[in-house]
Design a protein around this motif. Structure first.
Motif, PDB file in Angstrom:
ATOM      1  N   ALA A  39       5.795   1.852  -9.775  1.00  0.00           N
ATOM      2  CA  ALA A  39       5.024   1.494  -8.938  1.00  0.00           C
ATOM      3  C   ALA A  39       4.484   2.974  -8.505  1.00  0.00           C
ATOM      4  CB  ALA A  39       5.882   0.823  -7.869  1.00  0.00           C
ATOM      5  N   ARG A  40       5.559   3.814  -8.224  1.00  0.00           N
ATOM      6  CA  ARG A  40       4.597   5.305  -7.468  1.00  0.00           C
ATOM      7  C   ARG A  40       4.328   5.998  -9.463  1.00  0.00           C
ATOM      8  NH1 ARG A  40       9.313   7.345  -6.770  1.00  0.00           N
ATOM      9  NH2 ARG A  40       9.812   8.067  -8.761  1.00  0.00           N
ATOM     10  N   PHE A  41       3.978   5.741 -10.146  1.00  0.00           N
ATOM     11  CA  PHE A  41       3.377   6.065 -11.366  1.00  0.00           C
ATOM     12  C   PHE A  41       1.653   5.609 -11.506  1.00  0.00           C
ATOM     13  CE2 PHE A  41       2.002   6.133 -15.869  1.00  0.00           C
ATOM     14  CZ  PHE A  41       1.970   7.657 -15.576  1.00  0.00           C
ATOM     15  N   LEU A  42       1.986   4.499 -11.877  1.00  0.00           N
ATOM     16  CA  LEU A  42       0.670   3.088 -11.178  1.00  0.00           C
ATOM     17  C   LEU A  42      -0.601   3.959 -10.456  1.00  0.00           C
ATOM     18  CD1 LEU A  42       1.456  -0.101 -12.571  1.00  0.00           C
ATOM     19  CD2 LEU A  42       0.295   1.073 -14.102  1.00  0.00           C
ATOM     20  N   ALA A  43       0.473   4.299  -9.192  1.00  0.00           N
ATOM     21  CA  ALA A  43      -0.725   4.690  -8.336  1.00  0.00           C
ATOM     22  C   ALA A  43      -1.005   6.244  -7.922  1.00  0.00           C
ATOM     23  CB  ALA A  43       0.059   4.538  -6.218  1.00  0.00           C
ATOM     24  N   ASP A  44       0.114   6.247  -8.197  1.00  0.00           N
ATOM     25  CA  ASP A  44      -0.488   7.801  -8.317  1.00  0.00           C
ATOM     26  C   ASP A  44      -2.050   8.102 -10.011  1.00  0.00           C
ATOM     27  OD1 ASP A  44       1.312   9.334  -6.988  1.00  0.00           O
ATOM     28  OD2 ASP A  44       2.532   9.987  -8.455  1.00  0.00           O
ATOM     29  N   GLU A  45      -1.730   6.941 -10.951  1.00  0.00           N
ATOM     30  CA  GLU A  45      -2.792   7.197 -11.861  1.00  0.00           C
ATOM     31  C   GLU A  45      -4.023   6.634 -11.284  1.00  0.00           C
ATOM     32  OE1 GLU A  45      -3.172   8.379 -15.662  1.00  0.00           O
ATOM     33  OE2 GLU A  45      -1.339   9.195 -14.650  1.00  0.00           O
ATOM     34  N   LEU A  46      -3.520   5.533 -10.047  1.00  0.00           N
ATOM     35  CA  LEU A  46      -4.984   4.988  -9.663  1.00  0.00           C
ATOM     36  C   LEU A  46      -5.829   5.925  -9.088  1.00  0.00           C
ATOM     37  CD1 LEU A  46      -3.513   1.895  -9.337  1.00  0.00           C
ATOM     38  CD2 LEU A  46      -5.567   2.430 -10.646  1.00  0.00           C
ATOM     39  N   GLU A  47      -5.141   6.603  -7.834  1.00  0.00           N
ATOM     40  CA  GLU A  47      -5.678   8.007  -7.095  1.00  0.00           C
ATOM     41  C   GLU A  47      -6.726   8.349  -8.477  1.00  0.00           C
ATOM     42  OE1 GLU A  47      -2.611   7.792  -2.941  1.00  0.00           O
ATOM     43  OE2 GLU A  47      -2.422   9.158  -4.777  1.00  0.00           O
ATOM     44  N   LYS A  48      -6.231   9.175  -9.375  1.00  0.00           N
ATOM     45  CA  LYS A  48      -6.227  10.153  -9.983  1.00  0.00           C
ATOM     46  C   LYS A  48      -7.309  10.019 -10.243  1.00  0.00           C
ATOM     47  CE  LYS A  48      -1.913  11.974 -11.975  1.00  0.00           C
ATOM     48  NZ  LYS A  48      -1.136  12.071 -12.601  1.00  0.00           N
ATOM     49  N   GLU A  49      -8.095   8.299 -10.732  1.00  0.00           N
ATOM     50  CA  GLU A  49      -9.238   7.984 -11.227  1.00  0.00           C
ATOM     51  C   GLU A  49      -9.835   7.638 -10.446  1.00  0.00           C
ATOM     52  OE1 GLU A  49     -11.044   5.961 -14.323  1.00  0.00           O
ATOM     53  OE2 GLU A  49      -9.652   7.580 -13.808  1.00  0.00           O
ATOM     54  N   GLY A  50      -9.943   7.727  -8.827  1.00  0.00           N
ATOM     55  CA  GLY A  50     -10.607   7.867  -7.866  1.00  0.00           C
ATOM     56  C   GLY A  50     -10.115   6.785  -7.309  1.00  0.00           C
ATOM     57  N   PHE A  51      -9.613   5.555  -7.433  1.00  0.00           N
ATOM     58  CA  PHE A  51      -9.434   5.094  -6.701  1.00  0.00           C
ATOM     59  C   PHE A  51      -8.926   5.322  -5.098  1.00  0.00           C
ATOM     60  CE2 PHE A  51      -9.995   2.672 -10.413  1.00  0.00           C
ATOM     61  CZ  PHE A  51      -9.873   0.998  -9.849  1.00  0.00           C
ATOM     62  N   GLN A  52      -8.321   4.019  -3.844  1.00  0.00           N
ATOM     63  CA  GLN A  52      -8.052   5.002  -2.429  1.00  0.00           C
ATOM     64  C   GLN A  52      -6.839   3.862  -2.902  1.00  0.00           C
ATOM     65  OE1 GLN A  52     -10.941   3.872   1.035  1.00  0.00           O
ATOM     66  NE2 GLN A  52      -8.652   5.118   2.266  1.00  0.00           N
ATOM     67  N   VAL A  53      -5.752   4.551  -2.482  1.00  0.00           N
ATOM     68  CA  VAL A  53      -4.358   3.900  -2.543  1.00  0.00           C
ATOM     69  C   VAL A  53      -3.402   3.240  -1.229  1.00  0.00           C
ATOM     70  CG1 VAL A  53      -2.365   3.787  -3.761  1.00  0.00           C
ATOM     71  CG2 VAL A  53      -4.014   4.958  -4.885  1.00  0.00           C
ATOM     72  N   GLU A  54      -2.998   2.713  -1.253  1.00  0.00           N
ATOM     73  CA  GLU A  54      -2.181   2.275  -0.016  1.00  0.00           C
ATOM     74  C   GLU A  54      -1.334   2.005  -0.267  1.00  0.00           C
ATOM     75  OE1 GLU A  54      -1.850  -0.828   3.981  1.00  0.00           O
ATOM     76  OE2 GLU A  54      -3.810  -1.052   3.183  1.00  0.00           O
ATOM     77  N   ARG A  55      -0.168   2.478  -0.184  1.00  0.00           N
ATOM     78  CA  ARG A  55       1.170   2.099  -0.996  1.00  0.00           C
ATOM     79  C   ARG A  55       1.720   1.227   0.133  1.00  0.00           C
ATOM     80  NH1 ARG A  55       2.032   6.868  -5.223  1.00  0.00           N
ATOM     81  NH2 ARG A  55       0.222   7.121  -5.130  1.00  0.00           N
ATOM     82  N   GLY A  56       3.551   0.449   0.337  1.00  0.00           N
ATOM     83  CA  GLY A  56       4.156  -0.478   0.885  1.00  0.00           C
ATOM     84  C   GLY A  56       3.338  -1.297   1.264  1.00  0.00           C
ATOM     85  N   VAL A  57       2.801  -1.581   1.103  1.00  0.00           N
ATOM     86  CA  VAL A  57       1.711  -3.069   1.481  1.00  0.00           C
ATOM     87  C   VAL A  57       2.687  -4.170   1.909  1.00  0.00           C
ATOM     88  CG1 VAL A  57      -0.451  -1.979   0.598  1.00  0.00           C
ATOM     89  CG2 VAL A  57       0.527  -3.840  -0.452  1.00  0.00           C
ATOM     90  N   GLY A  58       1.990  -4.901   3.157  1.00  0.00           N
ATOM     91  CA  GLY A  58       3.337  -6.163   2.939  1.00  0.00           C
ATOM     92  C   GLY A  58       4.428  -5.946   3.520  1.00  0.00           C
ATOM     93  N   GLY A  59       5.156  -4.748   3.785  1.00  0.00           N
ATOM     94  CA  GLY A  59       6.405  -4.095   4.115  1.00  0.00           C
ATOM     95  C   GLY A  59       7.235  -3.938   2.836  1.00  0.00           C
ATOM     96  N   ILE A  60       6.695  -3.996   1.735  1.00  0.00           N
ATOM     97  CA  ILE A  60       7.495  -4.215   0.431  1.00  0.00           C
ATOM     98  C   ILE A  60       7.618  -2.485  -0.454  1.00  0.00           C
ATOM     99  CG2 ILE A  60       7.916  -4.646  -1.301  1.00  0.00           C
ATOM    100  CD1 ILE A  60       6.114  -7.656  -1.224  1.00  0.00           C
ATOM    101  N   GLU A  61       7.859  -1.721  -0.246  1.00  0.00           N
ATOM    102  CA  GLU A  61       8.097  -0.412  -1.115  1.00  0.00           C
ATOM    103  C   GLU A  61       7.812  -0.370  -1.878  1.00  0.00           C
ATOM    104  OE1 GLU A  61      10.876   3.312  -1.858  1.00  0.00           O
ATOM    105  OE2 GLU A  61      11.898   1.487  -0.511  1.00  0.00           O
TER     106      GLU A  61
END
Length: 477
Positions: A39-61
């Motif tokens: 999850a951390r790796f994919l979220a980091d990749e999306l941020e690098k691509e210019g996506f706005q990332v919100e982590r831990g949504v729905g109360g799930i880490e």
């Protein structure tokens, strides 16, 4: 206006990048709600691509969303990245060779699933940037599909609110539209507490919790004749009370997975199973506790989106495997049992294929796009994509990423997860989904038709999330 070739060209030019993402997830297999590295790796990749990332949504880490653009419509891609315990396996092998004895592996291809959905989101973003389109592309990082119903929890918490349409896919050994409904389910622990005692000296003083589990299982086995044919009741004894036969077991636990075409049918069967558990507790003078683990609804197809997705898949065309790919796939085919070989059509049918399989005679990799035929049949399995389909128009595609006949949740599926044809199939799914999403951004009337179909169904049968409010997501015990 961006063309189909442009999307294909974008994906092809970035193939190495997507293969590396898939490889990272494959090399870091993690079970439900423990997908911290993936999850951390994919979220980091999306941020690098210019996506706005919100982590831990729905109360799930390990759940996250990634958005690009602004305003309506909002088109989403659902990505998964969890693995299965006990399926560790070396890549590109025709021999069962665990990397770690008893370890975890991607036996359902979720390294491909998550990466393919991400690639589709990237391609749609590239289209946005080239054409100055308004709207929002959104990637959903969805944990715990395998036995955890992560999306059902996320639906309950409103994570998909505001989404106009959703696309996802699943690896298999056929190229088709996944247009079948699925089985709803409940997964529930039944825990029994008894009294320990010396099994030889004073057995009369003990009250066996293991006896209660065994009696419950016998009772449920008798129930099987008296439920609808489509229902399934699976169980695993998760705590037998220890390994000492000379001790009356004071505690024991069994986990039940109850399935049926509709949630109401699951609930009816579940209530009967509870009565059997209560009876087992009475017979053994033990105490019984119920722990509700998770649930999911049945999948609700959206025919408007499916027709669109199918047209884009046809435009992209099937992958034509190389001689080397065919040879490796033949090696995998030769590891299958005779029963698995004979049942390959059944496996395709569960993913939306309709036919007798004759077009695959003598082949080891699917090289055609199966005809799309909407059907009221029910896939004999479950998915938490179902609950998303109840709250937003949703469509799914499957592409050939493994040798014909390869069963899911096997070492053969794991070992093909980094193959060249697996990644080609992954990018075919990405192209089909990206092109379908782009079409919706440009053709509001088709999005409106998909939403109208969805709303008509919901007017007849309103959605109720099947997971009770007090139940929280939990990792594998």
């Amino acid at each position: 206006m961006i063309t189909a070739f442009s999307v294909n060209e974008y994906l092809a030019s970035n193939r190495n990048r997507f293969e590396e993402i898939s490889k990272f997830i494959w090399e870091h297999p993690e079970t439900r709600y423990q997908e911290f590295e993936s999850a951390r790796f994919l979220a980091d990749e999306l941020e690098k691509e210019g996506f706005q990332v919100e982590r831990g949504v729905g109360g799930i880490e390990t759940a996250f969303t990634a958005s690009f653009g602004e305003g309506k419509p909002v088109i989403g891609f659902l990505g998964e990245f969890d693995a299965l315990s006990g399926l560790s396996q070396k890549a590109d092998s025709t021999v069962k060779e665990p990397l770690v004895a008893g370890g975890t592996g991607h036996g359902c291809g979720h390294n491909l699933l998550g990466t393919g959905a991400l690639a589709a989101a990237y391609a749609a973003k590239a289209y946005f940037e080239e054409n100055g389109i308004k709207g929002t592309v959104k990637f959903f990082g969805c944990p715990a599909e395998e036995g955890g119903s992560g999306k059902t929890f996320l639906v309950r918490e409103g994570v998909f609110d505001g989404l106009d349409a959703a696309f996802t896919w699943h690896p298999s050994y056929v190229n088709a539209i996944m247009g079948l409904s699925s089985l709803a389910n409940y997964q529930v622990y039944f825990r029994f507490q008894g009294i320990a005692s010396h099994a030889a000296n004073s057995p009369h003083l003990g009250r066996s919790a293991l006896d209660a589990v065994e009696l419950m299982n016998v009772g449920v086995n008798y129930l099987r004749e008296h439920v609808i044919p489509e229902a399934r009741m699976h169980y695993a004894i998760t705590n037998s009370g220890g390994i000492s036969p000379n001790v009356v077991q004071s505690e024991s636990e069994v986990l039940y997975l109850i399935r049926a075409p509709k949630v109401a049918q699951v609930d009816e069967i579940y209530k009967r199973v509870v009565k059997i558990a209560q009876g087992a507790a009475l017979m053994t003078e033990t105490e019984m506790t119920i722990v509700f683990d998770k649930a999911c609804s049945n999948y609700e197809p959206n025919r408007v989106l499916e027709n669109l997705l199918y047209s884009k898949m046809q435009e992209a065309g099937p992958i034509q495997p190389t001689a080397e790919e065919k040879a490796f796939a033949e090696g995998i085919w030769n590891t299958l049992s005779e029963g698995e070989k004979k049942n390959f059509v059944g496996g395709m049918e569960s993913f939306g294929y309709s036919g007798d399989g004759s077009e695959f005679e003598g082949k080891f990799l699917a090289d055609i796009i199966a005809a799309y035929e909407p059907s009221d049949k029910i896939m004999p399995g479950s998915t938490d994509v179902s609950d998303v389909s109840w709250v937003v128009p949703t469509a799914q595609v499957t592409t050939a990423t493994s040798a014909i006949g390869t069963p899911l949740h096997t070492w053969q599926m794991v070992t093909q997860g980094l193959s060249s044809y697996a990644h080609s199939g992954m990018l075919l799914a990405a192209q089909s989904m990206a092109e379908a999403a782009i079409h919706l951004f440009e053709n509001e009337e088709d999005l409106a038709a998909a939403k109208a179909e969805h709303e008509k169904k919901r007017a007849k049968e309103p959605y109720v999330n099947p997971i009770p409010e007090d139940v929280k997501p939990s990792a594998v015990k």
